[in-house]
Design a protein around this motif. Sequence first.
Motif, PDB file in Angstrom:
ATOM      1  N   ASP A 297      -2.556  20.441 -48.862  1.00 58.53           N
ATOM      2  CA  ASP A 297      -3.669  19.484 -49.518  1.00 58.53           C
ATOM      3  C   ASP A 297      -4.654  18.834 -48.429  1.00 58.53           C
ATOM      4  OD1 ASP A 297      -1.248  18.251 -48.516  1.00 58.53           O
ATOM      5  OD2 ASP A 297      -1.450  16.650 -50.383  1.00 58.53           O
ATOM      6  N   VAL A 298      -4.664  19.087 -47.180  1.00 55.62           N
ATOM      7  CA  VAL A 298      -5.557  18.216 -46.287  1.00 55.62           C
ATOM      8  C   VAL A 298      -6.549  19.367 -45.422  1.00 55.62           C
ATOM      9  CG1 VAL A 298      -3.874  16.370 -46.081  1.00 55.62           C
ATOM     10  CG2 VAL A 298      -3.489  18.378 -44.371  1.00 55.62           C
ATOM     11  N   SER A 299      -7.289  18.788 -44.892  1.00 62.70           N
ATOM     12  CA  SER A 299      -8.305  19.683 -44.245  1.00 62.70           C
ATOM     13  C   SER A 299      -8.983  18.781 -43.230  1.00 62.70           C
ATOM     14  CB  SER A 299      -9.282  20.202 -45.080  1.00 62.70           C
ATOM     15  OG  SER A 299     -10.184  19.298 -45.918  1.00 62.70           O
ATOM     16  N   ARG A 300      -9.613  19.558 -42.174  1.00 60.57           N
ATOM     17  CA  ARG A 300     -10.380  18.844 -41.114  1.00 60.57           C
ATOM     18  C   ARG A 300     -11.476  19.796 -40.534  1.00 60.57           C
ATOM     19  NH1 ARG A 300      -9.608  14.924 -37.349  1.00 60.57           N
ATOM     20  NH2 ARG A 300     -10.382  15.486 -35.099  1.00 60.57           N
ATOM     21  N   THR A 301     -12.524  19.413 -40.046  1.00 64.73           N
ATOM     22  CA  THR A 301     -13.469  20.314 -39.613  1.00 64.73           C
ATOM     23  C   THR A 301     -13.748  19.752 -38.151  1.00 64.73           C
ATOM     24  OG1 THR A 301     -14.482  20.470 -41.935  1.00 64.73           O
ATOM     25  CG2 THR A 301     -15.787  20.840 -39.913  1.00 64.73           C
ATOM     26  N   GLU A 302     -13.586  20.994 -37.278  1.00 65.75           N
ATOM     27  CA  GLU A 302     -13.724  20.542 -35.993  1.00 65.75           C
ATOM     28  C   GLU A 302     -15.060  21.223 -35.598  1.00 65.75           C
ATOM     29  OE1 GLU A 302     -12.003  19.146 -33.929  1.00 65.75           O
ATOM     30  OE2 GLU A 302     -10.221  18.863 -34.972  1.00 65.75           O
ATOM     31  N   THR A 303     -15.805  20.604 -34.603  1.00 63.71           N
ATOM     32  CA  THR A 303     -17.133  20.921 -34.039  1.00 63.71           C
ATOM     33  C   THR A 303     -17.178  21.730 -32.750  1.00 63.71           C
ATOM     34  OG1 THR A 303     -18.130  19.389 -35.627  1.00 63.71           O
ATOM     35  CG2 THR A 303     -19.593  20.454 -33.974  1.00 63.71           C
TER      36      THR A 303
END
Length: 520
Positions: A297-303
């Motif tokens: 249920d969690v997410s993260r965006t790496e650049t």
Amino acid sequence: MSVRIQFDSPHSFYTNLDFITGRVILSLTQDETVSAIIVKLEGESRSQLMRPSINPNQQYNRRDQRNAVANENHKILYKVSQVFPSLNPSTGTSLGLAYTLRAGQHEYPFRMKIPFNNGCCNPQAQQMGPGSGFGGLGLGGLQQMQYRHVKKTLPPSLTGFPGEAEIRYYVKVTVQRPSLFKENRRSAIGFKFLPIEPPRPPPTTNEAYARRPFGFTAGLAGHAKKTSMFRKNPTPLSDTAPKGEIDARLPSPAILTCNEPIPLRLIARKVNESAENVFLTSLSVHLFGFTEVRAQDVSRTETSTWVLMSMNGLSIQIGNPSDPVRTETIIDNSLWNAIPLPNTIAPSFETCNLSRKYELEARVGLGYGVIGEIQPQIITLPLRFQIEIYSGISPPPALLSAMASTAPTTMQNRPTLPTRPGVGVPHVPTQPVPAPDPLYPPQLGTPGAAAVEDAPPSYEDAMADEISPADGPRREYSGVTDVNAPSMDEKGGAAPRYSTIGGVPPRGGGNGGGGRGAII
């Protein structure tokens, strides 16, 4: 006893439809009893994130600490082959239960084909997958059924996010021993994978473009005083500074290819009359990769950022002051047309818990004045595109022909049956489905479970059984630092990252500056 795997003619990387061939080399110092030798072709897509803490000063017990880490491990590829003993063709089972092998070196060849799509979206296959146990009801298969799955082409090998995300492929061998007091011997060897690119659309003359206007202001910088009798007096400028527009254009749809130069065009357009020249003073091209990591249920965006080129101190004249208004001048592309994309860039992809998208930005620096006397007033224009990156591995022509001759039959294409009013049939109201517990999500096929998203018309594994591997040039790919490095679940891994806190956009996921792309 020792066992290892040796590939036949190993490639720098493998792709869909490739056959992985090799030998299992078993070395025995004494006679040993084994029941079977199993070779597995596996691929895993792992993600692990820390759930955001509501109260940072709150003390957690051991159970809360376990629940604070969300992780997913998708078996995107899982194929099994028994190399010893040989299977009975009529029953599909081994010809015996235990065999005694003499001391010495034994070799068993294997040959396995890499499919197109990920296999974790098939609930029936996952029930008999890793950790299935007795009757296919093991924890491994049930865990896969609780995840959200999409049916897509196998993603490329990917590392670079320690303790957070990775995609790995490997071949594993297991020497099964019938004795309860002797453990099974295992060995694994990793390999890089780069998928076949999807069918490209037919070429057109359309272009995707990002456009920015610019305008200089006359009279901001006064003329420098003459400091020497040998120095030339500065040329006086007119009261009207140049104005114009800059276009950055890519073929539409905007698709780049791994290890190939960018098909970029820069066009300057004059919009007013001015006696001064416009100069290109700097040019840089940046590629931004956005990796979305999802775990339950969690997410993260790496650049990630790649500087494809950067030039400063230029004084390239653009057009001529005598050109009429609306004249377009194409900037010489020799500045960038020989610079390929780095081999560390993976193609765009989407799988169950990871996805990668790209944006391209060209930053154009402009100045004005006369030849040899560029004014200190510099304008920098960012021009950004949303793009896709393909692997550059073209699909076999036989595969494209098979796709053209096979009409897709999906549930959306089937006509719906008209409802017939029943006579004397009581109406039974439907019961609302309660919201599931986030810690215990429902399994596939049950009410409230996450649906499996079907892929758009693409490659299917069934049509590729009789098609030979892709034949053509293969570019270098270094998206994985070490294919045999310890995975995330082994000791020594980095700590997981925190996910995005609710209400705060993921880092690096913004749209950035203006000058967005369009299609002409």
